[in-house]
Design an enzyme around this catalytic site. Structure first.
Site, PDB file in Angstrom:
ATOM      1  N   ASP A  36       0.340  -0.774  15.798  1.00  0.00           N
ATOM      2  CA  ASP A  36       0.919   0.301  16.604  1.00  0.00           C
ATOM      3  C   ASP A  36       2.376   0.585  16.220  1.00  0.00           C
ATOM      4  OD1 ASP A  36       1.852  -2.087  17.479  1.00  0.00           O
ATOM      5  OD2 ASP A  36       1.652  -1.660  19.624  1.00  0.00           O
ATOM      6  N   HIS A 239      15.301   6.924 -10.418  1.00  0.00           N
ATOM      7  CA  HIS A 239      14.925   6.781  -9.004  1.00  0.00           C
ATOM      8  C   HIS A 239      15.049   5.326  -8.550  1.00  0.00           C
ATOM      9  CE1 HIS A 239      12.500  10.780  -9.219  1.00  0.00           C
ATOM     10  NE2 HIS A 239      13.799  10.967  -9.152  1.00  0.00           N
ATOM     11  N   ASP A 256      23.786   7.842  -5.406  1.00  0.00           N
ATOM     12  CA  ASP A 256      23.163   9.136  -5.125  1.00  0.00           C
ATOM     13  C   ASP A 256      22.636   9.047  -3.706  1.00  0.00           C
ATOM     14  OD1 ASP A 256      21.574  11.401  -4.884  1.00  0.00           O
ATOM     15  OD2 ASP A 256      20.643  11.184  -6.856  1.00  0.00           O
ATOM     16  N   ASP A 267      23.152  16.274  -0.764  1.00  0.00           N
ATOM     17  CA  ASP A 267      22.677  15.489  -1.911  1.00  0.00           C
ATOM     18  C   ASP A 267      23.848  15.331  -2.874  1.00  0.00           C
ATOM     19  OD1 ASP A 267      21.227  14.317  -3.938  1.00  0.00           O
ATOM     20  OD2 ASP A 267      19.964  16.066  -4.347  1.00  0.00           O
ATOM     21  N   HIS A 350      18.431  21.634  -8.182  1.00  0.00           N
ATOM     22  CA  HIS A 350      17.278  22.084  -7.399  1.00  0.00           C
ATOM     23  C   HIS A 350      17.787  22.762  -6.146  1.00  0.00           C
ATOM     24  CE1 HIS A 350      18.210  18.524  -4.956  1.00  0.00           C
ATOM     25  NE2 HIS A 350      18.349  17.879  -6.109  1.00  0.00           N
ATOM     26  N   HIS A 357      14.616  18.479  -2.061  1.00  0.00           N
ATOM     27  CA  HIS A 357      14.142  19.368  -3.128  1.00  0.00           C
ATOM     28  C   HIS A 357      13.501  20.527  -2.384  1.00  0.00           C
ATOM     29  CE1 HIS A 357      13.973  15.888  -6.269  1.00  0.00           C
ATOM     30  NE2 HIS A 357      15.186  16.129  -5.836  1.00  0.00           N
ATOM     31  N   GLU A 380      23.889  18.804 -10.976  1.00  0.00           N
ATOM     32  CA  GLU A 380      23.899  17.351 -11.137  1.00  0.00           C
ATOM     33  C   GLU A 380      23.632  16.887 -12.574  1.00  0.00           C
ATOM     34  OE1 GLU A 380      20.459  15.321  -9.369  1.00  0.00           O
ATOM     35  OE2 GLU A 380      19.935  17.202  -8.389  1.00  0.00           O
ATOM     36  N   TYR A 384      22.669   9.038 -19.569  1.00  0.00           N
ATOM     37  CA  TYR A 384      22.134   7.692 -19.345  1.00  0.00           C
ATOM     38  C   TYR A 384      21.826   7.074 -20.709  1.00  0.00           C
ATOM     39  CZ  TYR A 384      21.391  10.533 -15.230  1.00  0.00           C
ATOM     40  OH  TYR A 384      21.581  11.418 -14.205  1.00  0.00           O
TER      41      TYR A 384
END
Ligand code: GLY
Ligand code: MN
Ligand code: MN
Length: 436
Positions: A36, A239, A256, A267, A350, A357, A380, A384
């Protein structure tokens, strides 16, 4: 989210749908985590946009031109025992006043009433595929009308994606919405500043996450998405969510994170040195990302194609990578053959709004759509360099950098909603120095 603003949105949506249509917008389903215990509940963005109603087990039905009421809400009945456990409910009796709908009914009556509302309407606007359980219920109600055809019933025969109409409305933000988006942006700026101030060698990523989310909650906001706090090479995991590693002296930290306030998201990404000083290599790459963000920002003008920002950022990033020796060859070739994607695998932004998004088409008939006042999107760019990339000098390896801001297109140009936060390497170092 005022009652009047939601009424206006419903009227606009009904005008676009037409008098032979019906619009069905269910609430987000509750998700059980175990027994629950539920996952945190978040209302469906479309229903929230049209009603400001936060409860589960609700359905908004819009029946344009219906004499006995056009905007109908089905919701949970009041129930003293359940409310003692779960908190108060508006109930059908309260919903008419609280939400300004024409009529409200218990959700348990939906099964009995909806087939009658579908009958005689040509078109159904609904978001198919979002909630398969509700899809099946809707098909069941349609079949009940179809079963009555020999008795003269007229079932709907066109089924349209609600997003065709609603996403275009949601894409252009009103003054009311921008107030909430500015607030979400302001809270997020404060949260990033607090996390940056708390940084020191040895800090754990989750400690910085705690600083951020403490500020969100203190202002009645929640994270708009799972906060990403990545130290060192973790910044290269786009991510990344583990947020458990320790930042070592000399590491960059990429954060981020954005607040959701009254449903609206911010964002923001910043990348800063945990000890307050960029190394020469970190600074060189950070400055390339800064240049890319500036290049994209210069295209943030009404009438310009949305994609111009991405192209400008890609050009600036590729130019920087060539200048620093991470890529070799000619600028045009590295862009055309996509070799920059080795270090910049994502797009430059985005739409932003009720969803991080957010909804809205990016292309129309195969062409990039043009920017219009009231659109909000992120810019953004990032770079990397994988820790194991032996094709580049060792000093670049394991550096991940992204800078992300939220931009509103205005009639005159643009407004950076998240402008209050240190952005360039110089600004970040100065901010960290005065915070110590
Ligand atoms: N935080 C998700 C994104 O930047 O798109
Ligand atoms: Mn983003
Ligand atoms: Mn982001």
């Amino acid at each position: 989210m005022s009652v009047a603003a939601c009424q206006k949105r419903r009227r606009q949506l009904m005008r676009m749908a037409g008098n032979d249509a019906i619009v069905v917008v269910p609430s987000a389903p509750e998700r059980i985590r175990s027994r629950d215990t539920h996952f945190p509940y978040r209302q469906d963005s479309d229903l929230w946009y049209l009603t400001g109603f936060a409860e589960p087990d609700a359905v908004l039905v819009l029946v344009p031109g219906r004499v006995h009421g056009e905007a109908l809400l089905f919701c949970r009945e009041r129930d003293a025992e359940r409310e003692a456990w779960d908190g108060p409910r508006v109930g059908p009796e309260g919903a008419v006043d609280a939400l300004g709908v024409d009529d409200a009914y218990p959700i348990d009556d939906l099964d009995e009433i909806l087939p009658g509302l579908l009958e005689g309407r040509t078109r159904v606007y609904y978001h198919f595929g979002r909630d398969t359980e509700f899809d099946l219920q809707l098909i069941g109600w349609l079949n009940r009308v179809r079963a009555q055809v020999r008795l003269g019933a007229q079932p709907p025969h066109e089924f349209l994606e609600l997003g065709h109409l609603l996403d275009e409305m949601r894409l252009i933000k009103t003054a009311d919405e921008l107030k909430l988006m500015r607030r979400a942006a302001k809270i997020s700026v404060e949260a990033h500043a607090a996390a940056t101030c708390a940084a020191r060698p040895g800090v754990r990523e989750y400690e910085l996450q705690a600083e951020l989310e403490y500020v969100f909650r203190r202002h009645d906001a929640v994270p708009a998405y799972e906060s990403i706090v990545g130290a060192g090479a973790n910044a290269c995991v786009l991510h990344y969510r583990a947020n458990a590693a320790q930042a070592r002296d000399g590491d960059l930290v990429l954060i981020d994170a954005g607040a959701e306030y009254r449903g609206y998201a911010a964002d923001i990404t910043r990348t800063f040195p945990v000890n307050g000083r960029f190394t020469a290599a970190q600074r060189a790459l950070h400055e390339v990302v800064e240049a890319a963000q500036q290049a994209a920002l210069s295209k943030a003008q009404p009438g310009r194609p949305y994609e111009a920002g991405h192209h400008a950022a890609v050009e600036a990033l590729t130019e920087g990578l060539l200048r620093l020796g991470l890529l070799k060859g000619r600028l045009e070739t590295c862009i055309a053959d996509g070799s920059y994607k080795r270090y910049y695998p994502h797009k430059t932004g985005h739409w932003l709004g009720l969803d991080v998004h957010d909804v809205g088409d990016y292309r129309i008939e195969g062409e990039s759509r043009l920017l219009e006042p009231g659109m909000v999107y992120t810019i953004e760019p990032g770079l990397y360099v994988p820790a194991d990339d032996t094709s580049v000098d060792a000093k670049w390896r394991g550096i991940g950098i992204r800078t992300e801001d939220d931009v509103l297109i205005t009639r005159a140009g643009h407004e950076v909603l998240t402008a209050g936060l240190a952005r360039t390497a110089d600004e970040i170092e100065a901010f960290m120095a005065q915070a110590r």
